[in-house]
Design an enzyme around this catalytic site. Structure first.
Site, short mmCIF file in Angstrom:
data_model
loop_
_atom_site.label_atom_id
_atom_site.label_comp_id
_atom_site.label_asym_id
_atom_site.label_seq_id
_atom_site.Cartn_x
_atom_site.Cartn_y
_atom_site.Cartn_z
N ASP A 9 0.78 -1.25 0.00
CA ASP A 9 0.00 0.00 0.00
C ASP A 9 0.81 1.29 0.00
O ASP A 9 0.49 2.24 0.72
CB ASP A 9 -0.96 0.01 1.19
N LYS A 104 -6.97 -4.71 -3.32
CA LYS A 104 -7.73 -5.22 -2.17
C LYS A 104 -8.73 -4.18 -1.69
O LYS A 104 -8.61 -3.00 -2.00
CB LYS A 104 -6.78 -5.62 -1.04
N CYS A 146 -1.77 -2.47 7.78
CA CYS A 146 -1.73 -3.38 6.63
C CYS A 146 -0.43 -4.18 6.53
O CYS A 146 -0.43 -5.32 6.10
CB CYS A 146 -2.01 -2.62 5.35
#
Length: 196
Positions: A9, A104, A146
């Site tokens: 990310d 995602k 994450c």
């Protein structure tokens, strides 16, 4: 043995100035690109995830309602909406070094890269198994969310896991350290980049 780098990310909305900007995010983006450029043959595959949320709903309650404040635990401000500048990789990430892209959070909350799908529609464990990946290194944003979830899921999938602590950025120092301790307690390794 096959080794993968999982880049978590590193997106505009998670770096300084973004909807959920993390201090040090831009520096981590550059450091990841530098690390890959300096170690071009170390990884058999480089895989990067992006949150890729739907813009026309609350993503399974992940986005706070318009009339409610986010609690920053279960609900968040809108971020990384598919097709927006915020959802794109930070410009310091050299996307030419990425072999597989994972999206995602498409309509649902998702923290781990293991909850996403590759551009060709595969679940990440399927892609890793097809490549014979037994060892993964995890880098990216955010250490305490994450990165943590991705590392723990990688361990749960039976792989050897390292988190490269100088190539991650977290929301808060205390929760980031707690996440790294949790990963180590679960059998992962927390190391500095460049160590084989």
């Amino acid at each position: 043995m096959s080794r993968a780098l999982l880049i978590i990310d590193v997106q505009n909305d998670f770096t300084e100035g973004g909807a959920l900007g993390v201090d040090g995010g831009a520096a981590v983006a550059q450091a990841i690109t530098d690390y890959l450029s300096e170690n071009p043959d170390f990884y058999d595959v480089v895989i990067a995830s992006r949150d890729w949320h739907d813009g026309d709903n609350d993503n399974g309650g992940h986005f706070a309602a318009e009339d409610a404040a986010p609690d920053f635990v279960d609900t968040w401000p809108a971020h990384c909406v598919a097709g927006t500048e915020g959802a794109e990789y930070h410009p310091a990430i050299d996307t030419g070094l990425i072999d597989i892209h994972v999206r995602k959070g498409q309509g649902v909350p998702a923290y781990s890269i293991f909850e996403g799908t590759t551009d060709d529609g595969r679940a990440l464990p399927v892609a890793l198994d097809a490549l014979g990946v037994t060892h993964v290194d995890v880098v990216g944003i955010a250490t305490d969310y994450c990165v943590r979830a991705s590392a723990l899921d990688a361990l749960g999938s039976g792989r050897e896991v390292r988190v490269l602590r100088d190539l991650v950025a977290g929301v808060a120092a205390e929760s980031s350290e707690a996440a790294l301790h949790e990963i180590a307690a679960a059998g992962g390794h927390v190391e500095v980049a460049g160590r084989a």
